[in-house]
Design an enzyme around this catalytic site. Structure first.
Site, mmCIF file in Angstrom:
data_model
loop_
_atom_site.group_PDB
_atom_site.id
_atom_site.type_symbol
_atom_site.label_atom_id
_atom_site.label_comp_id
_atom_site.label_asym_id
_atom_site.label_seq_id
_atom_site.Cartn_x
_atom_site.Cartn_y
_atom_site.Cartn_z
ATOM 1 N N SER A 193 44.096 11.743 -70.879
ATOM 2 C CA SER A 193 43.867 13.078 -70.344
ATOM 3 C C SER A 193 44.258 14.123 -71.383
ATOM 4 O O SER A 193 44.898 13.815 -72.388
ATOM 5 C CB SER A 193 44.698 13.278 -69.073
ATOM 6 N N ASN A 263 34.576 17.084 -71.233
ATOM 7 C CA ASN A 263 33.871 18.137 -71.984
ATOM 8 C C ASN A 263 34.195 18.081 -73.481
ATOM 9 O O ASN A 263 35.279 17.650 -73.881
ATOM 10 C CB ASN A 263 34.250 19.505 -71.441
ATOM 11 N N ASP A 306 32.557 23.719 -69.492
ATOM 12 C CA ASP A 306 33.683 22.891 -69.026
ATOM 13 C C ASP A 306 33.302 22.003 -67.852
ATOM 14 O O ASP A 306 34.112 21.743 -66.967
ATOM 15 C CB ASP A 306 34.885 23.773 -68.635
ATOM 16 N N ASP A 308 33.029 18.722 -67.124
ATOM 17 C CA ASP A 308 33.285 17.290 -67.355
ATOM 18 C C ASP A 308 32.366 16.435 -66.483
ATOM 19 O O ASP A 308 32.212 16.705 -65.294
ATOM 20 C CB ASP A 308 34.713 16.923 -66.955
ATOM 21 N N ARG A 333 29.608 17.324 -62.162
ATOM 22 C CA ARG A 333 30.244 18.645 -62.026
ATOM 23 C C ARG A 333 29.269 19.786 -62.315
ATOM 24 O O ARG A 333 29.459 20.916 -61.854
ATOM 25 C CB ARG A 333 31.434 18.702 -62.995
#
Length: 532
Positions: A193, A263, A306, A308, A333
């Site tokens: 992450s 992203n 952004d 993802d 998304r």
């Protein structure tokens, strides 16, 4: 279709009945073979099984009696020290009558009948981003979880004692670890992450006995490798991003892992990373024993918002073009729903599940073509959806009983700006200002992507993940802190319970001593419901 659905559910039920006869004593380990055919009384992986469907064959709680559902017990996380993140962002795991839950650096085992704490383990942290933890992976007598300071930790499932730990990323480069590991054969699959991290993301496999690295797949290729032609230069690739922060899915027959990637970097100011920026924002199939890529599909080429594409790639079999196919579906998304052949990556469906305005159409592979006029600009540009997307981390569900794919969605508009137009922008390089949003639960026909029914929530805001069951139910979180049950076929609202705070994971269900429980986390509390 109806006959196939009935047959499919019947096969699930037969498999469940067979497995139910093999129930093990409370607190014992998990036979690795059970990961291939999970017992209906358990929830042994992040998504319940390898498919990512979050569908349960249990029917004791159903559309006829769900109104009588009531609280069985409430568990509140104990105070284990200053600064501990007390938010249950992970999916609880249930194995042999024990529930395993996490927050960053901490794991608890609690009795699934009474919520009594059986053991607790605390990791001494060296740092990292303590935003949340998605849960544990279990196989045999071992439990695996990731820590914010970049370690994979193995515990003895019986007493929570540490077996070993292994570094899986570089804390000094601002990676952190929060993904629920997935155990596949003799591999523990881990992701990394770092939402705004200026480093390439990757997926790894580790030995379940020692933690030793078996293979690593890098999201961003190296110079000269296939896909590197979609980046302008080596420097852009070295800072490419693409984190892998949601647990993958797996097809045992094909021996393929399916992972969605995050992203690219810089996030909004993208003038110096021309090209599609593979394999960020992609759905990727990897051979489980080697990490070699089999195919890819990119929902958001050259993303600048952004968005993802880490949302769960959900696996199921169904009809396409008159034949039974092995399918994969993702509600991404960016507001688009995709159905692919999971053997080859061939696209069957690309459609919007919420309104979008950022594409010029689809390419030959069914991938959206981004409209350059909707990239962030200094004076701003109006885009739908906003940076939080048509859906975010909230896991979807697919019901083989209804043939519907469900997603807790958001329709939104936002102004996107860039403020770093230098020769080498870094980080976000811009910002967005949201203006309007509406939340709804969408049920889609996987064959067409068309909305079969939609339930609009009363207010916009954070929601929760989804669960569907053979009892013709869909359970969801709404923006007003409610756990809600709807008719899976029609979308009719059937029941709700207020949790006093927003759902912070996806609901699950399990069975102990002949009673079906519904379990959900909200903040620092775990709620268990049952028919009384």
């Amino acid at each position: 279709m109806k006959l196939l659905s009935i047959l499919s559910v019947a096969l699930f039920t037969l498999a469940s009945m067979h497995a139910a006869g093999q129930q093990q004593p409370t607190g014992t380990g998990l036979d690795p073979a059970a990961l291939l055919h999970p017992m209906p009384d358990s929830w042994p992986t992040y998504n319940g099984d390898y498919s990512g469907r979050r569908f349960s064959t249990l029917t004791q709680i159903n559309d006829k009696n769900v109104k009588a559902l009531s609280l069985a017990w409430l568990y509140q996380l104990p105070n284990v020290g200053e600064g501990v993140v007390r938010r249950l962002a992970g999916t609880p795991i249930v194995v042999n009558g024990v529930i395993y839950i996490t927050v960053p650096d901490h794991v608890w085992a609690i009795d699934a009948r009474s919520s009594q704490t059986l053991w607790h383990y605390g990791w001494t942290s060296k740092g990292g981003i303590h935003l949340g933890n998605r849960g544990v992976g279990i196989s045999g007598n071992s439990l695996y979880f990731e820590t914010p300071d970049c370690n994979l930790v193995a515990l003895n499932i019986a007493d929570g004692k540490k077996l070993w730990s292994q570094s899986i990323c570089d804390l000094d480069q601002m990676y952190y670890a929060s993904v629920a590991p997935l155990v596949v054969k003799n591999h523990v699959i881990t992701g990394v992450s770092g939402d705004d991290l200026d480093r390439p993301g990757f997926l790894e496999a580790h030995d379940p006995e020692t933690g030793a690295l078996q293979w690593r797949w890098s999201v961003v290729p190296k110079p000269g490798e296939f896909g590197s032609e979609t980046w302008p230069n080596a420097d852009a690739m070295a800072h490419g991003g693409g984190m892998t922060w949601i647990s993958p899915t797996y097809d045992p027959e094909l021996n393929l892992l399916y992972i969605g990637t995050g992203n690219p970097q810089p996030v909004l100011a993208a003038s110096k990373r021309e090209g599609a920026n593979l394999y960020t924002e992609s759905i990727v199939a990897l051979h489980a024993d080697t990490g070699e890529m089999a195919w890819y599909f990119q929902p958001s080429p050259h993303d600048t918002h952004d968005w993802d594409a880490v949302q769960t790639p959900v696996l199921f079999d169904g009809e396409m073009e008159g034949k039974s196919r092995k399918l994969l579906a993702q509600a991404s998304r960016n507001g688009w729903f995709f159905v692919l052949d999971r053997e080859t990556g061939k696209n069957y469906v690309s459609s919007e599940f919420v309104k979008t305005n950022w594409t010029k159409g689809l390419d030959a592979k069914g991938q959206p073509i981004p409209n350059p006029s909707k990239e962030p600009q200094i004076p701003g540009v109006l885009v739908t959806p906003d940076a939080s997307g048509g859906v975010n981390w909230e896991p979807p569900t697919f019901s083989p009983a209804t043939g519907l794919f469900y997603v807790n969605a958001t329709h939104s508009y936002s102004m996107f700006y860039i403020y770093d137009d230098s020769d080498k922008p870094e980080g976000w390089g811009g910002q967005q200002n949201g203006h309007w949003s509406q939340s709804m639960l969408q049920a889609m026909d996987y064959r067409t992507g068309k909305i079969k029914w939609s339930h609009t929530w009363e207010t916009p805001g954070n929601k929760g993940g989804l669960l569907s069951t053979a009892g013709n139910l869909v359970f969801a979180g709404d923006p007003n802190n409610n756990l809600v049950a709807l008719d899976a076929t029609t979308g009719k609202l059937l029941w709700h319970a207020n949790l006093s705070t927003g759902m912070s994971n996806g609901p699950i269900t399990y069975e102990v001593d002949g009673r079906q429980y519904l379990l959900v986390g909200a903040g620092d509390k775990l709620f268990s419901f049952v028919m009384n």
